[in-house]
Motif scaffolding. Structure first.
Motif, PDB file in Angstrom:
ATOM      1  N   VAL A   9       0.854  -1.178   0.000  1.00 42.29           N
ATOM      2  CA  VAL A   9       0.000   0.000   0.000  1.00 42.29           C
ATOM      3  C   VAL A   9       0.893   1.232   0.000  1.00 42.29           C
ATOM      4  O   VAL A   9       1.791   1.354   0.834  1.00 42.29           O
ATOM      5  N   THR A  10       0.654   2.128  -0.940  1.00 40.74           N
ATOM      6  CA  THR A  10       1.345   3.407  -0.993  1.00 40.74           C
ATOM      7  C   THR A  10       0.356   4.485  -0.598  1.00 40.74           C
ATOM      8  O   THR A  10      -0.744   4.544  -1.146  1.00 40.74           O
ATOM      9  N   VAL A  11       0.739   5.316   0.364  1.00 37.92           N
ATOM     10  CA  VAL A  11      -0.115   6.410   0.818  1.00 37.92           C
ATOM     11  C   VAL A  11       0.434   7.712   0.244  1.00 37.92           C
ATOM     12  O   VAL A  11       1.596   8.056   0.466  1.00 37.92           O
ATOM     13  N   VAL A  12      -0.411   8.418  -0.495  1.00 36.84           N
ATOM     14  CA  VAL A  12      -0.048   9.714  -1.055  1.00 36.84           C
ATOM     15  C   VAL A  12      -0.630  10.776  -0.139  1.00 36.84           C
ATOM     16  O   VAL A  12      -1.844  10.824   0.077  1.00 36.84           O
ATOM     17  N   THR A  13       0.237  11.620   0.416  1.00 35.18           N
ATOM     18  CA  THR A  13      -0.209  12.598   1.405  1.00 35.18           C
ATOM     19  C   THR A  13      -0.245  14.032   0.884  1.00 35.18           C
ATOM     20  O   THR A  13      -0.769  14.902   1.565  1.00 35.18           O
ATOM     21  N   LYS A  14       0.301  14.265  -0.305  1.00 30.13           N
ATOM     22  CA  LYS A  14       0.333  15.618  -0.858  1.00 30.13           C
ATOM     23  C   LYS A  14      -0.434  15.666  -2.171  1.00 30.13           C
ATOM     24  O   LYS A  14      -0.264  14.798  -3.034  1.00 30.13           O
ATOM     25  N   ALA A  15      -1.252  16.697  -2.304  1.00 31.37           N
ATOM     26  CA  ALA A  15      -2.036  16.868  -3.531  1.00 31.37           C
ATOM     27  C   ALA A  15      -1.105  16.971  -4.735  1.00 31.37           C
ATOM     28  O   ALA A  15      -0.018  17.535  -4.653  1.00 31.37           O
ATOM     29  N   GLY A  16      -1.531  16.384  -5.840  1.00 31.16           N
ATOM     30  CA  GLY A  16      -0.761  16.456  -7.073  1.00 31.16           C
ATOM     31  C   GLY A  16       0.341  15.432  -7.196  1.00 31.16           C
ATOM     32  O   GLY A  16       1.076  15.437  -8.174  1.00 31.16           O
ATOM     33  N   GLN A  17       0.487  14.544  -6.232  1.00 29.31           N
ATOM     34  CA  GLN A  17       1.549  13.540  -6.297  1.00 29.31           C
ATOM     35  C   GLN A  17       1.009  12.130  -6.508  1.00 29.31           C
ATOM     36  O   GLN A  17       1.683  11.157  -6.207  1.00 29.31           O
ATOM     37  N   LEU A  18      -0.201  12.034  -7.025  1.00 30.52           N
ATOM     38  CA  LEU A  18      -0.795  10.725  -7.267  1.00 30.52           C
ATOM     39  C   LEU A  18       0.021   9.972  -8.305  1.00 30.52           C
ATOM     40  O   LEU A  18       0.425  10.532  -9.326  1.00 30.52           O
ATOM     41  N   LEU A  19       0.287   8.717  -8.039  1.00 31.00           N
ATOM     42  CA  LEU A  19       1.100   7.882  -8.916  1.00 31.00           C
ATOM     43  C   LEU A  19       0.268   7.332 -10.071  1.00 31.00           C
ATOM     44  O   LEU A  19      -0.952   7.263  -9.994  1.00 31.00           O
ATOM     45  N   VAL A  87      -2.416   9.718  10.685  1.00 30.74           N
ATOM     46  CA  VAL A  87      -3.355   8.739  11.252  1.00 30.74           C
ATOM     47  C   VAL A  87      -3.527   7.572  10.282  1.00 30.74           C
ATOM     48  O   VAL A  87      -3.624   6.415  10.696  1.00 30.74           O
ATOM     49  N   VAL A  88      -3.536   7.863   8.987  1.00 27.99           N
ATOM     50  CA  VAL A  88      -3.653   6.814   7.969  1.00 27.99           C
ATOM     51  C   VAL A  88      -2.419   5.919   8.021  1.00 27.99           C
ATOM     52  O   VAL A  88      -2.527   4.691   8.021  1.00 27.99           O
ATOM     53  N   VAL A  89      -1.255   6.529   8.084  1.00 25.28           N
ATOM     54  CA  VAL A  89      -0.008   5.767   8.166  1.00 25.28           C
ATOM     55  C   VAL A  89       0.012   4.943   9.458  1.00 25.28           C
ATOM     56  O   VAL A  89       0.387   3.767   9.443  1.00 25.28           O
ATOM     57  N   ALA A  90      -0.418   5.521  10.568  1.00 25.03           N
ATOM     58  CA  ALA A  90      -0.449   4.798  11.847  1.00 25.03           C
ATOM     59  C   ALA A  90      -1.359   3.580  11.772  1.00 25.03           C
ATOM     60  O   ALA A  90      -1.045   2.525  12.322  1.00 25.03           O
ATOM     61  N   ALA A  91      -2.478   3.709  11.074  1.00 24.92           N
ATOM     62  CA  ALA A  91      -3.409   2.578  10.938  1.00 24.92           C
ATOM     63  C   ALA A  91      -2.784   1.433  10.153  1.00 24.92           C
ATOM     64  O   ALA A  91      -3.071   0.268  10.404  1.00 24.92           O
ATOM     65  N   LEU A  92      -1.906   1.773   9.212  1.00 26.38           N
ATOM     66  CA  LEU A  92      -1.288   0.745   8.368  1.00 26.38           C
ATOM     67  C   LEU A  92      -0.011   0.157   8.960  1.00 26.38           C
ATOM     68  O   LEU A  92       0.479  -0.853   8.477  1.00 26.38           O
ATOM     69  N   ARG A 108      -2.575  -8.416   8.349  1.00 24.60           N
ATOM     70  CA  ARG A 108      -1.957  -9.637   7.828  1.00 24.60           C
ATOM     71  C   ARG A 108      -1.779  -9.606   6.312  1.00 24.60           C
ATOM     72  O   ARG A 108      -0.818 -10.154   5.780  1.00 24.60           O
ATOM     73  N   LEU A 109      -2.696  -8.947   5.610  1.00 27.52           N
ATOM     74  CA  LEU A 109      -2.706  -9.031   4.143  1.00 27.52           C
ATOM     75  C   LEU A 109      -2.222  -7.781   3.419  1.00 27.52           C
ATOM     76  O   LEU A 109      -2.050  -7.803   2.204  1.00 27.52           O
ATOM     77  N   PHE A 110      -1.990  -6.682   4.140  1.00 25.83           N
ATOM     78  CA  PHE A 110      -1.514  -5.455   3.519  1.00 25.83           C
ATOM     79  C   PHE A 110      -0.324  -4.932   4.316  1.00 25.83           C
ATOM     80  O   PHE A 110      -0.213  -5.160   5.508  1.00 25.83           O
ATOM     81  N   TYR A 111       0.574  -4.205   3.635  1.00 23.42           N
ATOM     82  CA  TYR A 111       1.667  -3.550   4.349  1.00 23.42           C
ATOM     83  C   TYR A 111       1.945  -2.197   3.707  1.00 23.42           C
ATOM     84  O   TYR A 111       1.700  -2.001   2.512  1.00 23.42           O
ATOM     85  N   LEU A 112       2.426  -1.272   4.518  1.00 22.96           N
ATOM     86  CA  LEU A 112       2.757   0.050   4.020  1.00 22.96           C
ATOM     87  C   LEU A 112       4.066  -0.025   3.257  1.00 22.96           C
ATOM     88  O   LEU A 112       5.110  -0.316   3.837  1.00 22.96           O
ATOM     89  N   ALA A 113       4.003   0.209   1.959  1.00 22.04           N
ATOM     90  CA  ALA A 113       5.191   0.164   1.122  1.00 22.04           C
ATOM     91  C   ALA A 113       5.866   1.525   1.073  1.00 22.04           C
ATOM     92  O   ALA A 113       7.091   1.620   1.041  1.00 22.04           O
ATOM     93  N   ASP A 114       5.044   2.596   1.084  1.00 22.62           N
ATOM     94  CA  ASP A 114       5.613   3.933   0.965  1.00 22.62           C
ATOM     95  C   ASP A 114       4.557   4.959   1.366  1.00 22.62           C
ATOM     96  O   ASP A 114       3.365   4.738   1.153  1.00 22.62           O
ATOM     97  N   ALA A 115       5.014   6.054   1.928  1.00 21.00           N
ATOM     98  CA  ALA A 115       4.151   7.198   2.222  1.00 21.00           C
ATOM     99  C   ALA A 115       4.855   8.428   1.663  1.00 21.00           C
ATOM    100  O   ALA A 115       5.943   8.773   2.088  1.00 21.00           O
TER     101      ALA A 115
END
Length: 116
Positions: A9-19, A87-92, A108-115
């Motif tokens: 899971v990649t979390v995008v936290t800044k507008a305009g940086q969607l992959l 908070v989103v990153v903390a949940a992951l 168990r089934l997801f992991y934070l790959a990048d924020a």
């Protein structure tokens, strides 16, 4: 039972940086806490359920299992509208206590790959 590979899971936290998205990528957009009578950032039970990333990932997984949506091998979470994306990153990353079976399933089934 076959071992299931964890899903990045990649979390995008800044507008305009969607992959860039491909056919194997699911996109979750977390909305801002606004629109029904309180300032952004104020705690609201209704808003909290709309931005519960663990619940959303669980629902995404269940929809794919039931073939209601295409299968995916990675997830991008657009958290750029959320007042506190930490908070989103903390949940992951297991920093928030698990509240339900779905939280353990997501852990168990997801992991934070990048924020970013």
């Amino acid at each position: 039972m076959a071992r299931v590979e964890p899903i990045p899971v990649t979390v995008v936290t800044k507008a305009g940086q969607l992959l860039a998205l491909d056919a194997d990528t699911a996109l979750l957009r977390l909305p801002a806490n606004s629109g029904h009578g309180h300032p952004d950032g104020q705690h609201c039970v209704a808003c909290a359920t709309r931005t519960d990333v663990r619940a959303m990932l669980y629902d995404l997984l269940e929809s794919a299992k039931r073939e209601l949506r295409p299968a995916f091998t990675r997830v991008i979470v657009d958290a750029s509208a959320v007042p506190d994306p930490a908070v989103v990153v903390a949940a992951l990353t297991g920093k928030l206590p698990a509240q339900a079976l779905r939280d353990h399933t997501v852990a168990r089934l997801f992991y934070l790959a990048d924020a970013a």
